[in-house]
Write a protein that holds these residues in place. Sequence first.
Motif, PDB file in Angstrom:
ATOM      1  N   GLN A 120       0.809  -1.218   0.000  1.00  0.00           N
ATOM      2  CA  GLN A 120       0.000   0.000   0.000  1.00  0.00           C
ATOM      3  C   GLN A 120       0.842   1.267   0.000  1.00  0.00           C
ATOM      4  N   ASP A 121       2.140   1.130   0.282  1.00  0.00           N
ATOM      5  CA  ASP A 121       2.971   2.320   0.463  1.00  0.00           C
ATOM      6  C   ASP A 121       3.746   2.663  -0.803  1.00  0.00           C
ATOM      7  N   LEU A 122       3.027   3.161  -1.819  1.00  0.00           N
ATOM      8  CA  LEU A 122       3.654   3.624  -3.054  1.00  0.00           C
ATOM      9  C   LEU A 122       3.658   5.149  -3.064  1.00  0.00           C
ATOM     10  N   SER A 123       4.678   5.748  -3.663  1.00  0.00           N
ATOM     11  CA  SER A 123       4.751   7.211  -3.682  1.00  0.00           C
ATOM     12  C   SER A 123       3.580   7.793  -4.464  1.00  0.00           C
ATOM     13  N   GLY A 124       3.202   9.025  -4.103  1.00  0.00           N
ATOM     14  CA  GLY A 124       2.048   9.652  -4.745  1.00  0.00           C
ATOM     15  C   GLY A 124       2.396  10.753  -5.717  1.00  0.00           C
ATOM     16  N   ILE A 125       3.673  10.891  -6.067  1.00  0.00           N
ATOM     17  CA  ILE A 125       4.095  12.018  -6.897  1.00  0.00           C
ATOM     18  C   ILE A 125       3.404  12.030  -8.259  1.00  0.00           C
ATOM     19  N   ASN A 126       3.219  10.859  -8.866  1.00  0.00           N
ATOM     20  CA  ASN A 126       2.610  10.811 -10.196  1.00  0.00           C
ATOM     21  C   ASN A 126       1.097  10.630 -10.165  1.00  0.00           C
ATOM     22  N   GLY A 127       0.486  10.818  -9.012  1.00  0.00           N
ATOM     23  CA  GLY A 127      -0.967  10.831  -8.950  1.00  0.00           C
ATOM     24  C   GLY A 127      -1.583   9.449  -8.816  1.00  0.00           C
ATOM     25  N   VAL A 128      -2.915   9.433  -8.885  1.00  0.00           N
ATOM     26  CA  VAL A 128      -3.665   8.223  -8.576  1.00  0.00           C
ATOM     27  C   VAL A 128      -3.436   7.114  -9.589  1.00  0.00           C
ATOM     28  N   LEU A 129      -3.178   7.460 -10.858  1.00  0.00           N
ATOM     29  CA  LEU A 129      -3.053   6.435 -11.886  1.00  0.00           C
ATOM     30  C   LEU A 129      -1.655   5.839 -11.984  1.00  0.00           C
ATOM     31  N   ARG A 130      -0.647   6.561 -11.464  1.00  0.00           N
ATOM     32  CA  ARG A 130       0.727   6.076 -11.624  1.00  0.00           C
ATOM     33  C   ARG A 130       1.500   6.098 -10.303  1.00  0.00           C
ATOM     34  N   PRO A 131       0.924   5.582  -9.223  1.00  0.00           N
ATOM     35  CA  PRO A 131       1.633   5.623  -7.946  1.00  0.00           C
ATOM     36  C   PRO A 131       2.936   4.826  -8.008  1.00  0.00           C
ATOM     37  N   GLY A 132       4.016   5.448  -7.578  1.00  0.00           N
ATOM     38  CA  GLY A 132       5.296   4.773  -7.498  1.00  0.00           C
ATOM     39  C   GLY A 132       6.068   4.654  -8.789  1.00  0.00           C
ATOM     40  N   ILE A 133       5.450   4.990  -9.914  1.00  0.00           N
ATOM     41  CA  ILE A 133       6.075   4.742 -11.214  1.00  0.00           C
ATOM     42  C   ILE A 133       7.076   5.846 -11.536  1.00  0.00           C
ATOM     43  N   VAL A 134       8.352   5.497 -11.513  1.00  0.00           N
ATOM     44  CA  VAL A 134       9.435   6.441 -11.788  1.00  0.00           C
ATOM     45  C   VAL A 134       9.716   6.505 -13.291  1.00  0.00           C
ATOM     46  N   HIS A 135       9.646   5.353 -13.959  1.00  0.00           N
ATOM     47  CA  HIS A 135       9.856   5.272 -15.408  1.00  0.00           C
ATOM     48  C   HIS A 135       9.037   4.110 -15.922  1.00  0.00           C
ATOM     49  N   LYS A 149       8.500   3.614  -3.229  1.00  0.00           N
ATOM     50  CA  LYS A 149       7.492   3.419  -2.186  1.00  0.00           C
ATOM     51  C   LYS A 149       7.182   4.699  -1.418  1.00  0.00           C
ATOM     52  N   ASN A 150       7.989   5.732  -1.583  1.00  0.00           N
ATOM     53  CA  ASN A 150       7.718   6.997  -0.898  1.00  0.00           C
ATOM     54  C   ASN A 150       8.213   8.139  -1.767  1.00  0.00           C
ATOM     55  N   ASP A 151       7.791   9.351  -1.433  1.00  0.00           N
ATOM     56  CA  ASP A 151       8.101  10.504  -2.281  1.00  0.00           C
ATOM     57  C   ASP A 151       9.596  10.822  -2.314  1.00  0.00           C
ATOM     58  N   HIS A 152      10.286  10.622  -1.180  1.00  0.00           N
ATOM     59  CA  HIS A 152      11.731  10.882  -1.169  1.00  0.00           C
ATOM     60  C   HIS A 152      12.442   9.975  -2.164  1.00  0.00           C
ATOM     61  N   ALA A 153      12.114   8.688  -2.145  1.00  0.00           N
ATOM     62  CA  ALA A 153      12.733   7.747  -3.080  1.00  0.00           C
ATOM     63  C   ALA A 153      12.392   8.113  -4.518  1.00  0.00           C
ATOM     64  N   HIS A 154      11.144   8.507  -4.737  1.00  0.00           N
ATOM     65  CA  HIS A 154      10.702   8.855  -6.089  1.00  0.00           C
ATOM     66  C   HIS A 154      11.485  10.064  -6.625  1.00  0.00           C
ATOM     67  N   GLN A 155      11.599  11.095  -5.807  1.00  0.00           N
ATOM     68  CA  GLN A 155      12.317  12.297  -6.231  1.00  0.00           C
ATOM     69  C   GLN A 155      13.793  12.000  -6.480  1.00  0.00           C
ATOM     70  N   HIS A 156      14.388  11.209  -5.621  1.00  0.00           N
ATOM     71  CA  HIS A 156      15.813  10.870  -5.744  1.00  0.00           C
ATOM     72  C   HIS A 156      16.060  10.063  -7.024  1.00  0.00           C
ATOM     73  N   LEU A 157      15.241   9.050  -7.248  1.00  0.00           N
ATOM     74  CA  LEU A 157      15.393   8.218  -8.437  1.00  0.00           C
ATOM     75  C   LEU A 157      15.070   9.004  -9.711  1.00  0.00           C
ATOM     76  N   GLY A 158      14.026   9.836  -9.622  1.00  0.00           N
ATOM     77  CA  GLY A 158      13.670  10.659 -10.778  1.00  0.00           C
ATOM     78  C   GLY A 158      14.780  11.614 -11.169  1.00  0.00           C
ATOM     79  N   GLN A 159      15.463  12.186 -10.175  1.00  0.00           N
ATOM     80  CA  GLN A 159      16.567  13.093 -10.461  1.00  0.00           C
ATOM     81  C   GLN A 159      17.726  12.341 -11.123  1.00  0.00           C
ATOM     82  N   GLN A 160      17.954  11.110 -10.699  1.00  0.00           N
ATOM     83  CA  GLN A 160      19.004  10.311 -11.337  1.00  0.00           C
ATOM     84  C   GLN A 160      18.679  10.059 -12.806  1.00  0.00           C
ATOM     85  N   MET A 161      17.406   9.788 -13.091  1.00  0.00           N
ATOM     86  CA  MET A 161      16.988   9.613 -14.489  1.00  0.00           C
ATOM     87  C   MET A 161      17.247  10.895 -15.270  1.00  0.00           C
ATOM     88  N   LYS A 162      16.878  12.023 -14.669  1.00  0.00           N
ATOM     89  CA  LYS A 162      17.059  13.311 -15.323  1.00  0.00           C
ATOM     90  C   LYS A 162      18.528  13.627 -15.543  1.00  0.00           C
TER      91      LYS A 162
END
Length: 305
Positions: A120-135, A149-162
């Motif tokens: 149940q603990d997926l990050s919410g950065i990408n909204g209801v349809l894409r919880p936890g999905i970094v790529h 699984k959380n917003d900190h992880a999502h932001q960190h991983l997303g920045q690495q992709m960027k």
Amino acid sequence: MEQVYIKVTGLEGRDRLDKVISNEQGDTSRSQVQQWIKEQRVKVNGNIVKANYKCTDGDEIIIEIPEPEPLEVIAESMVLDIIYEDEDLLVVNKPRGMVVHPAPGHMTGTLVNGLMAHCQDLSGINGVLRPGIVHRIDKDTTGLLVVAKNDHAHQHLGQQMKDKSTTRKYEAIVHGVIPHNKGTVDAPIGRDAQDRQKMAVTDKNSKDAVTHFNVLERFNAYTFVECILETGRTHQIRVHMNYIEYPVAGDPKYGPKKTLPISGQALHAKTLGFIHPRTEEEMEFTSDLPEDMTTLLDDLRRNEA
């Protein structure tokens, strides 16, 4: 209600209003734009117009985008091939034929539906349809992706992709025999002007895209290659290999119709590497080729004997 302003620039001549808007609003289909125009949510230079209005440079477009209808993603119990999991993230090996996240009209059977039943603990950065999905990887591409699984992880991983600091290596069977052992395709990718369901190498409304490749094995009419992503554009490997005239075998969108017997493109996300967002440890994961690609390679090798 969201209001979007577009000033038309860079047109050579005149172009249809619905086409101009869908090109500017990259994730919006042309049919959706036509619906907005029909509902009189679009004005050009202050006037209500029809979808076939021909825009010209300097036109000012205002779109009143209605609030999206609330959508609920249903958790579905399914077998997932999770190869790593901790409190911050998980790495999953996606099978062929599975869509990564729900979309209107396709709300069930996706990886996200399965993930929501798993945890149940997926990050919410990408909204209801894409919880936890970094790529994402395409429906008929197999292989690895990381889920936050959380917003900190999502932001960190997303920045690495960027920052292009992640490792993403794919393996593919492509048409034709590539004569050189390695190469780089550096060509911008944007929406195909002739087909909104496709991407293309283009200078219009495009983003930089770089793919490196190494030849792993050659056959009479095919090549087995490793593709390394420097950027991560939609359909990047499929578009780039088609652009250099070695399309991915089995690709229904960018490849030839008569091809190897496989359901979808022979493309596998084999290696995924990143820095863990909490421990800062370098992590790298690999997954075996799916059985259908292994069978194809065995058949090609037997035909060579």
